[in-house]
Design an enzyme around this catalytic site. Structure first.
Site, mmCIF file in Angstrom:
data_model
loop_
_atom_site.group_PDB
_atom_site.id
_atom_site.type_symbol
_atom_site.label_atom_id
_atom_site.label_comp_id
_atom_site.label_asym_id
_atom_site.label_seq_id
_atom_site.Cartn_x
_atom_site.Cartn_y
_atom_site.Cartn_z
ATOM 1 N N ILE A 220 19.083 -5.226 5.767
ATOM 2 C CA ILE A 220 19.953 -4.745 4.865
ATOM 3 C C ILE A 220 21.202 -5.258 5.414
ATOM 4 O O ILE A 220 21.912 -4.969 6.209
ATOM 5 C CB ILE A 220 19.780 -3.330 4.572
ATOM 6 C CG1 ILE A 220 18.207 -3.004 4.396
ATOM 7 C CG2 ILE A 220 20.548 -2.741 3.583
ATOM 8 C CD1 ILE A 220 17.661 -3.411 3.152
ATOM 9 N N HIS B 176 8.750 2.812 9.807
ATOM 10 C CA HIS B 176 8.393 1.989 10.793
ATOM 11 C C HIS B 176 7.104 2.333 11.403
ATOM 12 O O HIS B 176 6.858 3.508 11.727
ATOM 13 C CB HIS B 176 9.698 1.803 12.022
ATOM 14 C CG HIS B 176 9.079 0.851 13.014
ATOM 15 N ND1 HIS B 176 9.500 -0.372 12.690
ATOM 16 C CD2 HIS B 176 8.486 0.802 14.147
ATOM 17 C CE1 HIS B 176 9.140 -1.435 13.913
ATOM 18 N NE2 HIS B 176 8.673 -0.451 14.807
ATOM 19 N N ASN C 221 13.734 4.064 6.092
ATOM 20 C CA ASN C 221 12.724 2.979 6.200
ATOM 21 C C ASN C 221 11.455 3.422 6.952
ATOM 22 O O ASN C 221 11.839 4.690 7.464
ATOM 23 C CB ASN C 221 13.419 1.927 7.213
ATOM 24 C CG ASN C 221 12.185 0.831 7.417
ATOM 25 O OD1 ASN C 221 11.669 0.426 6.720
ATOM 26 N ND2 ASN C 221 12.300 0.387 8.741
ATOM 27 N N ASP D 116 16.070 -0.946 12.763
ATOM 28 C CA ASP D 116 15.044 0.034 13.393
ATOM 29 C C ASP D 116 16.036 1.069 14.165
ATOM 30 O O ASP D 116 15.507 1.613 15.042
ATOM 31 C CB ASP D 116 14.026 -0.384 14.084
ATOM 32 C CG ASP D 116 13.075 -1.188 13.201
ATOM 33 O OD1 ASP D 116 12.807 -0.803 12.021
ATOM 34 O OD2 ASP D 116 12.551 -2.298 13.767
ATOM 35 N N SER E 298 0.753 -1.142 -0.285
ATOM 36 C CA SER E 298 0.015 0.054 -0.054
ATOM 37 C C SER E 298 1.014 1.277 -0.063
ATOM 38 O O SER E 298 0.476 2.327 -0.491
ATOM 39 C CB SER E 298 -0.981 0.124 1.204
ATOM 40 O OG SER E 298 -0.325 0.024 2.454
ATOM 41 N N ASN E 299 2.111 1.300 0.740
ATOM 42 C CA ASN E 299 2.913 2.314 0.621
ATOM 43 C C ASN E 299 3.655 2.421 -0.839
ATOM 44 O O ASN E 299 3.663 3.537 -1.287
ATOM 45 C CB ASN E 299 3.832 2.214 1.587
ATOM 46 C CG ASN E 299 3.545 2.553 3.118
ATOM 47 O OD1 ASN E 299 3.190 3.753 3.403
ATOM 48 N ND2 ASN E 299 3.327 1.510 3.985
HETATM 49 C C1 GRF Z 1 3.715 -0.506 6.683
HETATM 50 O O1 GRF Z 1 2.959 -0.497 7.919
HETATM 51 C C2 GRF Z 1 4.924 0.000 7.118
HETATM 52 O O2 GRF Z 1 5.171 0.888 7.915
HETATM 53 C C3 GRF Z 1 5.841 -1.275 7.660
HETATM 54 O O3 GRF Z 1 5.132 -2.457 7.014
HETATM 55 C C4 GRF Z 1 4.019 -2.050 6.538
HETATM 56 C C5 GRF Z 1 3.758 -2.184 5.177
HETATM 57 O O4 GRF Z 1 2.420 -2.221 4.653
HETATM 58 N N1 GRF Z 1 7.086 -1.159 7.598
HETATM 59 P P1 GRF Z 1 2.367 -2.210 2.911
HETATM 60 O O5 GRF Z 1 3.027 -3.148 2.335
HETATM 61 O O6 GRF Z 1 3.034 -0.911 2.297
HETATM 62 O O7 GRF Z 1 0.914 -2.207 2.748
#
Ligand code: GRF
Length: 189
Positions: A88, A104, A102, A145, A13-14
């Protein structure tokens, strides 16, 4: 044009949000998406979005310099981990100093580290009875992280919020802020 390479392992989704945000951008473009999961939904999204996506397995990432060589060919200005679950390798971190970031889904340094991803994070936040959570965008170093924090955004949560509701609040922050933070990092703001 500045080039972004996205790494993802999951739903994407991101990735979709970032690709749409930078579509038609005058200075920034998405070169490709790299994934370590052959069946990740992010690949379907890339197909629909018309973005090149490449799969590599864990051996091709941790035991071989191939991904590093691919990245050296692309010469990205920024590598963005958007839900990428593998650590990584240090040679990759060293090859791209302050060029890997990244997201988080919590307010680091709380709720970070190995095993802290996805629902595990939100479940832990709820179990602690936190009154707020959020997102952290940070540089990537050799440890999960722990790299320098770039930006954090908070959202209030209540004891009645379910894990799914906390997840939705955090995802909403990601959708609003992550692409803008990427843009800021690339433009040196
Ligand atoms: C997100 O909540 C991001 O913060 C975390 O993993 C999730 C990935 O979600 N690191 P998507 O694959 O982007 O839907």
């Amino acid at each position: 044009m500045k080039r972004i390479v996205l790494f993802a392992s999951g739903s994407g989704s991101n990735v979709e949000n970032i690709v749409k945000y930078f579509a038609g951008h005058s200075d920034i473009s998405i070169s490709c998406v790299l994934t370590n999961k052959r069946d990740a939904y992010v690949i379907d999204r890339c197909n629909k979005l018309g973005v090149p996506a490449f799969y590599f397995n864990k051996a091709g990432f941790t035991n071989s310099p191939l991904v590093l060589e691919i990245l050296k060919c692309i010469q990205p200005d920024l590598i963005v981990l958007a839900g990428f679950l593998l650590k990584i390798p240090s040679d990759l971190v060293a090859a791209f100093p302050r060029k890997i970031i990244n997201i988080h889904p919590a307010l680091l340094p709380k709720y970070g580290g190995k095993g802290m991803y996805g629902k595990h994070v939100h479940t832990a936040v709820k179990a602690q009875g936190e009154s707020e959570t959020g997102i952290t965008v940070h540089y990537v170093n050799e440890h999960y992280d722990e790299g320098a924090i770039i930006r954090q955004f908070k959202v209030g949560i209540s004891k009645e919020d379910t894990v799914d509701q906390i997840t939705a609040k955090v995802q909403s922050l990601e959708q609003i802020h992550f692409p803008k933070v990427i843009e800021e990092v690339l433009s040196g703001k």
